[in-house]
Design an enzyme around this catalytic site. Structure first.
Site, mmCIF file in Angstrom:
data_model
loop_
_atom_site.group_PDB
_atom_site.id
_atom_site.type_symbol
_atom_site.label_atom_id
_atom_site.label_comp_id
_atom_site.label_asym_id
_atom_site.label_seq_id
_atom_site.Cartn_x
_atom_site.Cartn_y
_atom_site.Cartn_z
ATOM 1 N N PRO A 53 62.970 95.880 83.057
ATOM 2 C CA PRO A 53 62.211 94.652 82.452
ATOM 3 C C PRO A 53 60.803 95.104 82.094
ATOM 4 O O PRO A 53 60.121 95.819 82.656
ATOM 5 C CB PRO A 53 62.224 93.803 83.395
ATOM 6 C CG PRO A 53 63.426 94.024 84.052
ATOM 7 C CD PRO A 53 63.673 95.429 84.280
ATOM 8 N N CYS A 54 60.263 94.870 80.733
ATOM 9 C CA CYS A 54 59.043 95.242 80.363
ATOM 10 C C CYS A 54 57.858 94.681 81.209
ATOM 11 O O CYS A 54 56.955 95.943 81.426
ATOM 12 C CB CYS A 54 58.812 94.693 78.711
ATOM 13 S SG CYS A 54 57.338 95.757 78.196
ATOM 14 N N GLN A 55 58.150 93.721 81.759
ATOM 15 C CA GLN A 55 57.022 93.314 82.703
ATOM 16 C C GLN A 55 56.626 94.079 83.855
ATOM 17 O O GLN A 55 55.622 94.189 84.413
ATOM 18 C CB GLN A 55 57.134 91.796 82.930
ATOM 19 C CG GLN A 55 58.221 91.599 83.938
ATOM 20 C CD GLN A 55 59.483 91.062 82.936
ATOM 21 O OE1 GLN A 55 59.617 91.441 81.802
ATOM 22 N NE2 GLN A 55 60.561 90.253 83.612
ATOM 23 N N ALA A 56 57.737 95.140 84.166
ATOM 24 C CA ALA A 56 57.508 95.961 85.480
ATOM 25 C C ALA A 56 56.586 96.936 85.172
ATOM 26 O O ALA A 56 55.906 97.503 85.960
ATOM 27 C CB ALA A 56 58.726 96.630 85.793
ATOM 28 N N PHE A 57 56.015 97.158 83.851
ATOM 29 C CA PHE A 57 55.022 98.307 83.406
ATOM 30 C C PHE A 57 53.513 97.931 83.391
ATOM 31 O O PHE A 57 52.736 98.786 83.011
ATOM 32 C CB PHE A 57 55.438 98.947 82.137
ATOM 33 C CG PHE A 57 56.905 99.119 81.997
ATOM 34 C CD1 PHE A 57 57.533 99.736 83.279
ATOM 35 C CD2 PHE A 57 57.905 98.912 80.958
ATOM 36 C CE1 PHE A 57 58.848 100.228 83.288
ATOM 37 C CE2 PHE A 57 58.843 99.193 81.042
ATOM 38 C CZ PHE A 57 59.762 99.757 82.153
#
Length: 499
Positions: A102-106
Site C-alpha cells: 500500500p502506497c501509504q506505507a512509504f
C-alpha cells in the site's frame, strides 16, 4: 553478480520449467490470473484479508487449502512461508515476485533510508508506514527472483514529496536489477475500464540489460481528467533538473493506429441477465441484508457474443457455467427511480438536481389530490428524505456516476464494498448500480473466477484488484523477455561448446 540461486533458476527454466510466481499483497488474484494465463505457475501468495486470501486459494489452489489462509507479511518470514507450503528454500522457490505494498506505507521513508533498508531493516521498525515496504524488500532479498513487478496508484510517483517508484528502483538497482516504471491505462489493453496505474518492472542483470513495457492492444481518447491526474503524478519528474532526471521512468508506450477501439461497457455487460431493480423490489425479491451467491441466474446463449463477453465466458481454466451466481445488487430503494431518470455520464450534481425535480413533482401530485404539505413540516421532511440523497454536491461531486454504454467505465474503486454509486448501470430500465459479476467483468475477471464471502467483501476484492487482462499483457512481455534471455544463453553455450 549472478548468484548460484539465479543460475539454478535460469537452468531450470532453460530445461522447460514454468516460471513460478509469488504474489505479495495478492488480494483475490488479479495479477496472479494474468500471469497464470501467460503460462506462469502461481506458486504462493500472501494476503492479510481473509476473504481475499480465500478467493486466491480457491481459484489457484483448489485442492490445497493451506493456500487459502490469510497471512500477514509483517509476521510471515520467507522461510516460514516456503516451509509451510513445502516449497523448499526461499532462494530457490520463486522466479518472479509480483504485487505492491500500500502506497501509504512509504510516506516518510527517505531516500537515504531506502538505500539502507535491506542492510539495516530493524533501524526503521519504529516507522510503521515503512514496515510493509521493508518486508517486501526482505522477500526480494530472500527469494532472489529473476523478475519483480510492482503495481500501485499513479500518486506513488508523487507521494508526500517522494517519487517512491524512483526510490524503489534505486534499492533494486543496488541489488543487481535493471529497473523501469511507467503509467499504463487498462482500457488500452482490452479492459472495459479507464484505470490508470503505475507499474514498476525489474529484471536481474543476469537475464536482461533493459526494461520495456507492452504496447497497447486497443485505442481510446482518454478524458481530460486522466491527463490532469497523470500530470500531477509526474510533477516531481517534470520539476527535476536535467542532471537529476530519472533514467528509470519510461513514458507509456503509445497506442498505434489502427487498433480496435477500447471495449465498451455494453460489450462487457450486455449479455448478462437483466435485473429490473424496481420490479425485484415490488415482488419482494430484493431485501435489506447480506447478499449471498446462492441463487444462480441462467445466462442467455446468443448466436453472437461480443468478443470480450466470449472471452469472459471461455477463459481457459476459468470457464463460466450456464448460470451466474454472483449477479447480485445493492438494496437501494430510495434511489432506483432516480437512477432511471439520470442520463449517461451524469454525476452527483445532476442527480441532486433531478431528485429535487422529482420531489417537486411528488409535492404537486399530492396537492392535486388535496393533500398539501407545509414546507419544513415533519411530513415534508420525510417525503424529501425518501427522494433526495443527503450528500452535499459541493463536497461529493464524483460520488455518483451513470455509466455510458458506448465507452469503457471509469475506475472501479475499493469503496465499491460500501456503496457502488460510482457505477450506476447505463440501462435506465434496470435502474440500479452494478452487480458483483458486472464489476468483475469491468475488471476483466472471467465468469469462472469465484469470490469468497458475500457481496460487500466481493466488491472490495474486485475494486482493489489489478485487471487480469492488463496483468496478462505485462506477463506476456515478461515471458517473452525470459524466453529471449534463455534463447540467447543457449546460442552462446553452443558457440562456446558448453553444455
Amino acid at each position: 553478480m549472478t548468484t548460484p540461486a539465479i543460475r539454478q533458476k535460469i537452468a531450470r527454466l532453460a530445461a522447460g520449467g514454468r516460471p513460478r510466481v509469488l504474489d505479495l499483497f495478492s488480494g483475490c488474484g488479479g495479477i496472479s490470473l494474468g500471469f497464470h494465463a501467460a503460462g506462469f505457475e502461481i506458486a504462493a501468495a500472501i494476503e492479510h484479508d481473509p476473504d481475499a486470501a480465500k478467493s486466491h486459494g480457491m481459484n489457484f489452489h483448489k485442492s490445497d487449502n493451506r493456500h487459502w489462509k490469510a497471512r500477514d507479511i509483517t509476521k510471515t518470514k520467507p522461510a516460514e512461508l516456503t516451509k509451510e507450503l513445502d516449497l523448499g528454500h526461499p532462494a530457490l522457490a520463486f522466479d518472479v515476485i509480483v504485487g505492491g505494498p500500500p502506497c501509504q506505507a512509504f510516506a516518510r521513508v527517505g531516500r537515504s533510508k531506502l538505500r539502507e533498508v535491506a542492510d539495516h531493516p530493524e533501524a526503521f521498525r519504529h516507522d510503521d508506514r515503512a514496515e510493509l515496504y521493508i518486508d517486501y524488500l526482505q522477500y526480494v532479498e530472500a527469494c532472489s527472483p529473476l523478475v519483480v513487478l510492482m503495481e500501485n496508484v499513479p500518486d506513488m510517483l508523487n507521494h508526500g514529496g517522494h517519487n517512491i517508484a524512483e526510490e524503489v528502483c534505486e534499492v533494486l538497482s543496488s541489488r543487481g536489477y535493471v529497473c523501469g516504471y511507467t503509467l499504463l491505462n487498462a482500457a488500452l489493453y482490452g479492459v472495459p475500464q479507464m484505470r490508470e496505474r503505475m507499474f514498476l518492472l525489474a529484471y536481474h542483470k543476469g537475464i536482461a540489460e533493459g526494461v520495456s513495457f507492452p504496447a497497447p492492444t486497443h485505442w481510446i481518447e482518454l478524458p481530460a481528467g486522466y491527463d490532469g491526474s497523470r500530470a500531477v503524478a509526474l510533477k516531481l519528474l517534470a520539476n527535476v533538473s536535467e542532471n537529476e532526471r530519472s533514467d528509470h521512468y519510461t513514458p507509456p508506450p503509445p497506442p498505434k493506429r489502427p487498433l480496435p477501439p477500447a471495449v465498451t461497457a455494453a460489450e462487457a455487460l450486455g449479455d448478462l441477465p437483466a435485473l429490473d431493480a424496481r420490479k425485484l423490489l415490488a415482488e419482494g425479491m430484493l431485501k435489506r441484508g447480506a447478499r449471498r451467491f446462492d441463487q444462480p441466474l441462467p445466462l442467455a446463449l446468443p448466436d453472437r457474443l461480443p468478443d470480450f463477453a466470449h472471452q469472459m465466458r471461455n477463459w481457459q481454466g476459468f470457464e463460466g457455467a450456464q448460470t451466474v451466481a454472483d449477479h447480485v445488487i445493492r438494496y437501494l430503494p430510495r434511489d432506483y427511480p432516480l437512477f432511471a431518470r439520470l442520463e449517461p455520464g451524469d454525476q452527483y450534481p445532476e442527480a441532486i438536481a433531478c431528485a429535487e425535480k422529482m420531489f417537486e413533482e411528488a409535492l404537486a401530485a399530492m396537492k392535486a389530490q388535496g393533500n398539501t404539505i407545509r414546507k419544513n413540516s415533519p411530513a415534508w421532511k420525510m417525503l424529501r428524505a425518501s427522494i433526495i440523497p443527503p450528500y452535499d454536491p459541493g463536497k461529493f461531486p464524483n460520488k455518483w456516476r451513470k455509466m455510458e454504454a458506448d465507452k469503457p467505465s471509469r475506475t472501479l474503486m475499493a469503496h465499491l464494498g460500501k456503496d457502488s454509486y460510482s457505477h450506476i448501470h447505463y440501462d435506465s430500465a434496470q435502474a440500479r448500480t452494478i452487480s458483483v459479476r458486472e464489476a468483475a467483468r469491468l475488471q476483466s475477471f472471467p465468469d469462472g473466477f469465484v469470490f469468497a464471502g458475500t457481496m460487500n467483501p466481493a466488491f472490495r476484492q474486485i475494486g482493489n484488484a489489478v485487471p487480469p487482462l492488463l496483468s496478462k499483457a505485462l506477463a506476456a512481455a515478461i515471458r517473452a523477455q525470459l524466453d529471449d534471455a534463455l534463447q540467447g544463453r543457449t546460442i552462446q553455450q553452443k558457440k562456446t561448446g558448453q553444455r
